[in-house]
Motif scaffolding. Structure first.
Motif, PDB file in Angstrom:
ATOM      1  N   GLU A   1       0.693  -1.245   0.035  1.00 31.81           N
ATOM      2  CA  GLU A   1      -0.060  -0.038  -0.006  1.00 31.81           C
ATOM      3  C   GLU A   1       0.869   1.363   0.084  1.00 31.81           C
ATOM      4  O   GLU A   1       0.490   2.351  -0.532  1.00 31.81           O
TER       5      GLU A   1
ATOM      6  N   ASP B   1     -12.744  10.905   3.171  1.00 31.46           N
ATOM      7  CA  ASP B   1     -12.134   9.590   3.243  1.00 31.46           C
ATOM      8  C   ASP B   1     -12.453   8.834   1.929  1.00 31.46           C
ATOM      9  O   ASP B   1     -12.100   7.508   2.230  1.00 31.46           O
ATOM     10  N   SER B   2     -13.161   9.422   1.141  1.00 33.44           N
ATOM     11  CA  SER B   2     -13.355   8.576  -0.317  1.00 33.44           C
ATOM     12  C   SER B   2     -12.601   9.038  -1.270  1.00 33.44           C
ATOM     13  O   SER B   2     -12.547   8.311  -2.250  1.00 33.44           O
TER      14      SER B   2
ATOM     15  N   LYS C   1     -15.777  -5.202  -5.479  1.00 32.06           N
ATOM     16  CA  LYS C   1     -14.540  -4.718  -4.729  1.00 32.06           C
ATOM     17  C   LYS C   1     -13.665  -3.692  -5.387  1.00 32.06           C
ATOM     18  O   LYS C   1     -13.178  -2.828  -4.731  1.00 32.06           O
ATOM     19  N   TYR C   2     -13.843  -3.540  -6.711  1.00 33.23           N
ATOM     20  CA  TYR C   2     -13.556  -2.252  -7.340  1.00 33.23           C
ATOM     21  C   TYR C   2     -14.076  -0.885  -6.833  1.00 33.23           C
ATOM     22  O   TYR C   2     -13.637   0.020  -6.600  1.00 33.23           O
TER      23      TYR C   2
ATOM     24  N   ARG D   1     -14.963  -0.021  -4.096  1.00 37.22           N
ATOM     25  CA  ARG D   1     -14.472   0.163  -2.720  1.00 37.22           C
ATOM     26  C   ARG D   1     -13.475   1.093  -2.555  1.00 37.22           C
ATOM     27  O   ARG D   1     -13.034   1.782  -1.780  1.00 37.22           O
ATOM     28  N   TYR D   2     -12.776   1.114  -3.614  1.00 39.87           N
ATOM     29  CA  TYR D   2     -11.314   1.854  -3.848  1.00 39.87           C
ATOM     30  C   TYR D   2     -11.161   2.538  -5.038  1.00 39.87           C
ATOM     31  O   TYR D   2     -10.040   3.424  -5.320  1.00 39.87           O
TER      32      TYR D   2
ATOM     33  N   ARG E   1     -10.239   6.509  -5.142  1.00 40.22           N
ATOM     34  CA  ARG E   1      -9.027   7.032  -4.670  1.00 40.22           C
ATOM     35  C   ARG E   1      -7.958   6.958  -5.765  1.00 40.22           C
ATOM     36  O   ARG E   1      -6.915   7.613  -5.711  1.00 40.22           O
ATOM     37  N   THR E   2      -8.303   6.374  -6.806  1.00 40.70           N
ATOM     38  CA  THR E   2      -7.283   6.312  -8.088  1.00 40.70           C
ATOM     39  C   THR E   2      -7.788   7.291  -9.057  1.00 40.70           C
ATOM     40  O   THR E   2      -7.058   7.993 -10.073  1.00 40.70           O
TER      41      THR E   2
END
Length: 924
Positions: free
Chosen positions: A570, A799-800, A847-848, A850-851, A854-855
């Motif tokens: 990470e 935080d997103s 799953k994608y 969830r993060y 941030r990309t």
């Protein structure tokens, strides 16, 4: 605040002259903006003081001691541009020069310091609010002691007058006191006003008639108008002859009767005005020689014309009064005749007499009303005349005071000279003839004049020496800064060459491997690159740290940790993301259009308050600059909670906080549990001793006392934590009030989270409308994306998303309201729509989701999607859908409550189900 009136030399050709302008110094960019007046919103231009130098010329002999005379100075800008400014007095000029020198010195030194500390402070700025301000203290370089000592010795301290400072905005703009202003623009205006009726052709039987009303009056001209009219006196004298034919309510001027000599062209008129001067055409010398005589003649002519006009006005009024009385008499006689002919038959005499009495009373009242109106008009005229006389007396009093002051100065000077002469004569033997005494007086006067000039040249010399000293120091700083940047550039180029060399080796090995996989040098190169990327840089000396390239710091400008310390994988992803963000920010810095727009807008609000407008909305959507965010957030919050603040007493927040600290609060326990869990990756909230923790506690407890129905809800702590980064405690409290009580619907942060559930259903409808392919894709694989988006709406993306995008979302959110959340939530999905559509199973999709936020790093592209591609986006549609889904959710909650009550009753009656408990009972 450095501001005030100055006269700026502008214009071209014969229209070139000094014009009064309102100047305001902006310390953010070291610009001196100038406006037409203090209330003007848009500046006419600006002067770059940071790269300018100043100078002024010593006045001619005899004028050095006149400190109340206007004094001009020059501002030399890069490229050879010279701006000439004139202050009302020499004292004001000295004050402006010393303040501009000091502002330039401070700004350039702070600029050097900010660039040295560019890792934590991207731009030299003046933060005044919030926790972010603590990370950007004012950094002042240690200056050369000898240079500072020399600056202090050469400093010329001068106090400002009433024409400098914010109090000067309430005063009228000073007008330059000049003897005669030969301006071609004034010439053309006078000619247009007086000769507008003339046309080419014959002058026979041509009359220009100027019609007037009853309220027509002749106003007394000001002294400036008298001075401006000197050059046109002969023309006016001939035009005044036409006034003798005044009749009725019109003023006919028969230009055919005017002698041919009076109808001279403009060239002759200007020539006549020039011929009045002796041999020199200077207006000042002409005025000094013949000004008094011309003014007295003009005043006599003006008074005679004024008396004649007064007589004509009185005759006109008397004739109008006579006509009015005759008209009333005719109307009354016609009325009596008509009334007698129609009503005499069959009407009692007493009724006729009563009617006649009433008519007489009406006529008497009308006459009284007319008399009162006449008295009113005469009183108004008297008031106007008295005002004019008061103005004249004030002007005369001022002139007399100036004359008395000048005579006092002459008396004092003559007394001093007399005493000196008496002392010299007493020491000498014999008598001194009168020619010798006269020569002595002249020599003494010349000596005083030379002393005054000497003092003026000393002051000018000190100022110019200080200017040279400061410019030399600034030049040395600029050269040192250039050398440092060159060293940094060399260091970056060397590091880039090393990285390129390693990557070339790696690519060559990947293309044509020469060794087995275990013995391949690619493994060593990759391992070395990863170690270099994740290696923590040791502490360095400040002078060494500047030369070493420092692309990613431990914390960003908001206090968020850029690279985590736990997971190595990470950590690599986070550092890669931080480098991408750094690259985007550097590319955006090359495009300064947004920053310039913000500077221009803020400069336009220096003399007025900010208001909601399309220009401001577009600027906020593009993102508020880091250095202005504190000010703009506070303004946005105040805009939304003004009605709440107006209904509260002063010290309202402190009162709530005092109650929360003194009395037990049911929300305080949960607040304490969530404090350290709010933003653990931000250094302002990472430990119990952090400054942000105490401020966060105070705001949450005060809000729980203001709104006991909500008390405290998980999510409020994150909203307050973001607000505290740029706002003080009380402003952050009102920011939370804005979000909970103004922006969001009721029951948004209550125990049931009713409003939050409604917004998720509204968002589903909008997603199916704006992004139908993505919505069908989610429906096909039965993916409940509201599990992800629910937190977006509850804490406004905290935080997103990455911090740069987060604060740009908050910029628009605090200005426009909750509609912005729907816009950016849809924009995030549209940004990655194609990537999501490629996923073909529910697990990988969830799953994608969830993060994936941030990309997303390109804030400009995301903003363009939110405010461009998703239009139209009416707020009425969101309100209607909220009302529709609110009823459905309430019905569902009612049904769930009925099922719960049925379960409780069944559990009480059935022995087998008595051991079952609900989730609420288990929590309690």
């Amino acid at each position: 605040k450095l501001c005030g009136y100055l006269q700026k030399l502008s214009g071209k050709g014969p229209l070139r002259g000094f014009r009064s302008r309102w100047f305001v110094f902006d310390p953010r960019r070291c610009y001196l903006y100038y406006f037409k007046g203090p209330q003007e919103p848009v500046p006419l231009g600006h002067l770059d003081i940071a790269s300018a130098c100043f100078s002024y010329h010593q006045p001619e002999a005899g004028a050095a001691a006149a400190g109340d005379e206007p004094a001009a100075f020059e501002v030399h800008s890069p490229g050879g541009a010279v701006t000439v400014l004139k202050a009302a007095t020499r004292q004001d000029m000295t004050y402006w020069l010393q303040e501009l020198q000091q502002k330039r010195w401070e700004y350039c030194n702070n600029l050097d310091a900010a660039k040295r500390d560019s890792r934590t402070s991207p731009t030299p700025s003046d933060f005044s609010k919030g926790l972010v301000a603590k990370d950007n203290p004012g950094i002042i370089l240690s200056q050369n002691a000898s240079a500072e000592r020399a600056r202090n010795i050469l400093a010329v301290e001068t106090a400002p007058t009433d024409l400098v400072g914010e109090q000067a905005a309430s005063q009228p703009a000073p007008v330059q006191a000049s003897a005669i202003n030969f301006s071609l623009k004034q010439w053309s205006t006078e000619i247009k006003n007086s000769m507008s009726s003339l046309r080419k052709g014959s002058n026979e039987n041509r009359k220009s008639v100027f019609y007037t009303t009853e309220e027509w009056e002749l106003l007394d001209p000001t002294p400036k108008d008298l001075e401006d009219s000197m050059a046109l006196e002969e023309k006016r004298k001939h035009l005044a002859e036409g006034n003798k034919g005044l009749t009725s309510s019109a003023f006919p001027f028969d230009f055919g009767r005017i002698p041919h000599k009076a109808r001279r062209p403009l060239k002759d008129m200007i020539g006549s005005s020039k011929n009045r001067n002796s041999s020199d055409s200077s207006p000042t010398e002409w005025c000094s020689g013949n000004g008094n005589r011309l003014v007295s003649e003009l005043q006599l002519k003006y008074q005679s014309q004024q008396e004649e006009l007064e007589k004509l006005k009185k005759d006109l009024l008397s004739q109008k009064e006579l006509v009015r009385l005759l008209q009333q008499t005719v109307r009354s006689s016609q009325y009596d005749k008509y009334f007698a002919s129609r009503l005499c038959e069959g009407v009692p005499k007493d009724m006729l007499e009563l009617l006649h009495q009433k008519d007489d009373q009406i006529l008497g009242l009308n006459n009284q009303l007319e008399k009162l109106n006449l008295e009113k008009d005469s009183l108004q005229q008297e008031v106007k005349n008295l005002k004019c006389k008061v103005g004249e007396l004030n002007e005369r009093l001022g002139m007399l005071m100036e004359t008395i002051q000048a005579k006092d100065e002459v008396i004092m000077k003559l007394s001093r000279q007399l005493s000196e002469c008496e002392g010299s004569t007493s020491s000498q033997s014999g008598t001194i003839n009168s020619p010798t005494a006269t020569c002595t007086n002249k020599e003494l006067q010349e000596l005083d004049r030379l002393k005054d000039n000497l003092q003026g040249y000393k002051t000018q010399n000190k100022f110019l020496n200080k200017e040279i000293l400061e410019l030399s120091a600034l030049r040395r700083n600029a050269e040192a800064r250039e050398r440092e940047w060159q060293a940094k550039y060399t260091s970056l180029e060397a590091k880039l060459c090393q990285i390129e060399s390693k990557y070339l080796i790696l690519l060559q090995e990947m293309k044509t491997p020469v060794c087995s996989e275990d013995q391949s040098p690619a493994r060593e190169v990759i391992t070395q690159l990863l170690e270099d990327a994740l290696k923590a840089e040791p502490n360095e000396q400040p002078e060494q740290a500047f030369f070493k390239p420092h692309l990613v710091s431990e914390y960003d400008i908001y206090g968020f940790q850029t690279v985590p310390e736990d997971d190595e994988e990470e950590k690599l992803v986070a550092k890669s993301r931080a480098l991408d963000l750094r690259s985007l920010s550097l590319s955006e810095n090359r495009e300064i259009s947004t920053g310039v727009k913000w500077e221009n807008y803020l400069a336009s609000t220096m003399n007025r308050e900010m208001m909601r407008c399309v220009e401001l909305k577009n600027l906020i959507r593009s993102g508020i600059p880091h250095e202005h965010r504190s000010k703009m957030w506070k303004w946005c919050v105040s805009l939304h909670v003004k009605k709440f603040k107006d209904s509260t007493v002063p010290g309202y927040f402190q009162t709530l906080l005092q109650k929360a600290l003194e009395k037990p609060n049911p929300a305080s326990k949960q607040v304490e549990l969530d404090l350290l869990r709010t933003l653990p990756n931000n250094k302002h909230y990472s430990s119990p001793t952090s400054e942000g923790i105490q401020k966060l506690r105070n705001v949450l407890l005060a809000f729980s006392w203001r709104n006991p129905d909500i008390g405290y809800c998980q999510g409020l702590n994150r909203l307050v934590a973001i607000a505290l980064l740029y706002l003080e405690q009380e402003d952050a409290f009102w920011c939370l009030v804005t979000i909970v009580e103004v922006f969001m619907p009721r029951d948004y942060y209550t125990k049931t989270l009713l409003g939050s559930q409604v917004d998720q259903r509204v968002f589903k409808d909008l997603l199916s409308e704006k992004l139908p392919r993505l919505h069908a894709h989610f429906e096909q694989y039965k993916v409940d994306y509201t599990l992800i988006t629910f937190n977006w709406f509850l804490v406004v993306f905290v935080d997103s998303v990455v911090s740069d995008i987060l604060f740009k979302i908050w910029d628009s959110f605090l200005y426009e309201g909750p509609k912005v959340i729907f816009r950016f939530a849809l924009a995030l999905f549209k940004y990655k729509e194609e990537e999501i559509l490629k996923l073909q199973d529910s697990m990988s999709i969830f799953k994608y989701l969830r993060y994936f936020t941030r990309t997303i790093l390109d804030a400009r592209k995301l903003t363009a999607i939110a405010f461009g591609d998703l239009n139209p986006f009416p707020l009425r549609q969101i309100r209607n859908r909220r009302a529709y889904h609110l009823e459905k959710v309430r019905l569902e909650l009612t049904e769930l409550e009925a099922i719960r009550e049925d379960f409780l009753r069944e559990r009480e009656t059935c022995v087998e189900k008595r051991d079952l408990i609900s989730d609420d009972e288990e929590d309690s």
